[in-house]
Write a protein that holds these residues in place. Sequence first.
Motif, PDB file in Angstrom:
ATOM      1  N   UNK A  40     -11.212   3.536   5.234  1.00  0.00           N
ATOM      2  CA  UNK A  40     -10.124   2.566   5.123  1.00  0.00           C
ATOM      3  C   UNK A  40     -10.577   1.169   4.717  1.00  0.00           C
ATOM      4  N   UNK A  41     -11.894   0.948   4.605  1.00  0.00           N
ATOM      5  CA  UNK A  41     -12.340  -0.416   4.297  1.00  0.00           C
ATOM      6  C   UNK A  41     -11.963  -0.833   2.875  1.00  0.00           C
ATOM      7  N   UNK A  42     -11.562   0.137   2.036  1.00  0.00           N
ATOM      8  CA  UNK A  42     -11.136  -0.191   0.672  1.00  0.00           C
ATOM      9  C   UNK A  42      -9.959  -1.181   0.688  1.00  0.00           C
ATOM     10  N   UNK A  43      -9.206  -1.249   1.803  1.00  0.00           N
ATOM     11  CA  UNK A  43      -8.068  -2.180   1.823  1.00  0.00           C
ATOM     12  C   UNK A  43      -8.525  -3.617   1.607  1.00  0.00           C
ATOM     13  N   UNK A  44      -9.757  -3.921   2.027  1.00  0.00           N
ATOM     14  CA  UNK A  44     -10.216  -5.302   1.849  1.00  0.00           C
ATOM     15  C   UNK A  44     -10.459  -5.631   0.378  1.00  0.00           C
ATOM     16  N   UNK A  45     -10.745  -4.616  -0.434  1.00  0.00           N
ATOM     17  CA  UNK A  45     -10.841  -4.839  -1.883  1.00  0.00           C
ATOM     18  C   UNK A  45      -9.454  -4.849  -2.507  1.00  0.00           C
ATOM     19  N   UNK A  46      -8.607  -3.930  -2.038  1.00  0.00           N
ATOM     20  CA  UNK A  46      -7.317  -3.747  -2.696  1.00  0.00           C
ATOM     21  C   UNK A  46      -6.322  -4.859  -2.359  1.00  0.00           C
ATOM     22  N   UNK A  47      -6.486  -5.483  -1.165  1.00  0.00           N
ATOM     23  CA  UNK A  47      -5.509  -6.502  -0.784  1.00  0.00           C
ATOM     24  C   UNK A  47      -5.930  -7.868  -1.325  1.00  0.00           C
ATOM     25  N   UNK A  48      -6.362  -7.875  -2.575  1.00  0.00           N
ATOM     26  CA  UNK A  48      -6.800  -9.108  -3.204  1.00  0.00           C
ATOM     27  C   UNK A  48      -6.133  -9.226  -4.576  1.00  0.00           C
ATOM     28  N   UNK A  59     -17.583  -7.217  -5.771  1.00  0.00           N
ATOM     29  CA  UNK A  59     -17.398  -5.769  -5.646  1.00  0.00           C
ATOM     30  C   UNK A  59     -18.729  -5.069  -5.918  1.00  0.00           C
ATOM     31  N   UNK A  95     -12.433   0.587   9.745  1.00  0.00           N
ATOM     32  CA  UNK A  95     -13.428   0.551   8.678  1.00  0.00           C
ATOM     33  C   UNK A  95     -13.506  -0.836   8.049  1.00  0.00           C
ATOM     34  N   UNK A  96     -14.697  -1.443   8.041  1.00  0.00           N
ATOM     35  CA  UNK A  96     -14.814  -2.787   7.482  1.00  0.00           C
ATOM     36  C   UNK A  96     -16.253  -3.158   7.123  1.00  0.00           C
ATOM     37  N   UNK A  97     -16.929  -2.358   6.356  1.00  0.00           N
ATOM     38  CA  UNK A  97     -18.259  -2.720   5.845  1.00  0.00           C
ATOM     39  C   UNK A  97     -19.194  -3.120   6.984  1.00  0.00           C
ATOM     40  N   UNK A 103     -15.562   4.218   1.276  1.00  0.00           N
ATOM     41  CA  UNK A 103     -14.614   3.131   1.532  1.00  0.00           C
ATOM     42  C   UNK A 103     -13.190   3.647   1.659  1.00  0.00           C
ATOM     43  N   UNK A 149     -14.670 -11.606   1.253  1.00  0.00           N
ATOM     44  CA  UNK A 149     -13.212 -11.677   1.117  1.00  0.00           C
ATOM     45  C   UNK A 149     -12.783 -12.955   0.401  1.00  0.00           C
ATOM     46  N   UNK A 186     -13.525 -12.518  -3.255  1.00  0.00           N
ATOM     47  CA  UNK A 186     -12.589 -11.589  -3.898  1.00  0.00           C
ATOM     48  C   UNK A 186     -11.250 -12.271  -4.185  1.00  0.00           C
ATOM     49  N   UNK A 187     -10.918 -13.270  -3.368  1.00  0.00           N
ATOM     50  CA  UNK A 187      -9.685 -14.017  -3.633  1.00  0.00           C
ATOM     51  C   UNK A 187      -9.859 -15.005  -4.778  1.00  0.00           C
ATOM     52  N   UNK A 208      -6.823   0.051  10.989  1.00  0.00           N
ATOM     53  CA  UNK A 208      -8.030   0.872  10.945  1.00  0.00           C
ATOM     54  C   UNK A 208      -9.294   0.027  11.062  1.00  0.00           C
ATOM     55  N   UNK A 262       0.807  -1.220   0.000  1.00  0.00           N
ATOM     56  CA  UNK A 262       0.000   0.000   0.000  1.00  0.00           C
ATOM     57  C   UNK A 262       0.836   1.264   0.000  1.00  0.00           C
ATOM     58  N   UNK A 318      -1.003 -10.789  -3.311  1.00  0.00           N
ATOM     59  CA  UNK A 318      -2.021 -10.950  -2.263  1.00  0.00           C
ATOM     60  C   UNK A 318      -2.528 -12.378  -2.141  1.00  0.00           C
TER      61      UNK A 318
END
Lengths: 305, 243
Positions: B83-91, B9, A84-86, B79, A98, A101-102, A82, A51, A73
């Motif tokens: 910061x929740x965008x990390x869960x999309x980006x870390x894929x 997504x 933030x998590x939906x 997002x 998740x 998405x993988x 952080x 990141x 990844x």
Amino acid sequence: MTTIHIAKTSRWFGNVVAVNDVTMDIRPGVTGLLGPNGAGKSTLIHMMSGFLAPSSGAVTLDERPIWRNAAAYREIGLVPEREGMYDYLTGGEFVLANAELHGLPDPGAAARRALDTVDMTGAADRRISTYSKGMRQRVKMASALVHDPSVLLLDEPFNGMDPRQRMHLMDLLRTMGDEGRTVLFSSHILEEVEQLATHIEVIVAGRHAASGDYRRIRRLMTDRPHRYLVRSSDDRALAAALIADPSTSGIEFDAAERALRVQAVDFGRFTTRLPLLARDNGIRLLTVSPSDESLESVFSYLVSA
Amino acid sequence: MSAIYNPTVARLTYRALLGRRRALILLSLPALLLVIAVAVRALAGVDDRAATEILGGFALASMVPLIGVIAGTGAIAPEIDDGSIVYLLSKPLDRRTIILTKLWVAIGVTVAFTTVPILVAGLILNGNSQQIATAFAVAAGVASIAYSAVFLLLGTVSRNAVVFGLVYALIWEALFGSLVPGARTLSVQQWSLALAERIAADGADITSDVALPTAVIFLAAATVLGTWYAGERLRALTMANDE
């Protein structure tokens, strides 16, 4: 078995240097990244998790760069600091998303397995917004584990956890390390790190201050000169007795404070000798207080060592 | 070689957009339009001129850009903010796929919440006489695509995306455009009006300051460039240093 290589890596923001010429390898097993707040731990973890681009140097997963390499990844599980998590999803939906998405072949089974690993199956149908801090942390863990990664990166995972949750997470990370995964977690609390990590990397003010197993780090930290402020019924007589003892390296009589400033080199010996010396000389101790016990001073000593 | 759509997504984005308070805001403007249409029809009867003014002056000039702002920025900005965008980006997922998917969702939501109410309002106002309702519905559909792309980009690059979006929608499109002639050339509203002008009958009195070919080129360029750049920015997105 995967190793993260950090080679001569620096990262600056404008003219603020957050990480300064750090070289380290994070190997399989549990590694603790220790340092005071603002030392650059998060910056380092952000570079390891793709990141942040290093301003100079290289951060690689085995030999492959991590920055701008989404394929990395598949091997990295990330637990961000952080919150933030939906929150509008349930824990189960979140972990399932998740897994999808993988691109896992059976995301449903993977999600159930991950939720089970963190002991969250019972609460999986509740919305994340209703979770306690510890539950959120566990669901984050589940989302990071869902694809069975060989590398697990956790940024201050124990923040805000109660002791029981902390123990549970420590057990889990220990198991992950024993299984041969590369587990890295950051913390600013030495006790936390030495309970869990077999290997410790210390970061202070953006620089790599120390590296080794926790016994070595602990020794470095306790062997440093300790400063004490001592008040007694006869400061000058006590000063004379103390300087004759090899546990001290310097004594200053602070007239303004009406106290002695003592520098001890042998921490263990000093703490046992001081009361004995006082008693032998008929002196009453009024104040004995360490004057530099803050974590920051421990760290800054490590940097200068 | 990157996929142009990811169902997960899309699902997360739909739920973010249509859950919570956003859905209410999205619904309130079309509801207002329908209330106005019913009231005007009841009080003034069938009037093509009123239809053009309400659909052009309120629906296309204000409602469409506002819904575009809510859907376009709302598809990604929250997002990034929390910061929740990390869960999309870390894929292992191309970030351009993420942007494209979010674009489809933003377009879908904006089109649904603008074209349908405009068509219905137009039918209420004058029964689609002179094709006025159809013209504005098509214009709104096309404008929705461009707005979604532009505001999605805004949501990707700026932490104050909603504010900038509102400034653009309300000040640039509505106010500035009517005062400074040049500004109208660079206005999604005017581009889409060019399309409405073509569709509606000549007597409908719909005019755009931009010729149709120019409008189509500008619409396509804004959509493609906005989406491409949003993808680039997301690929280079770095985490702010919280320390």
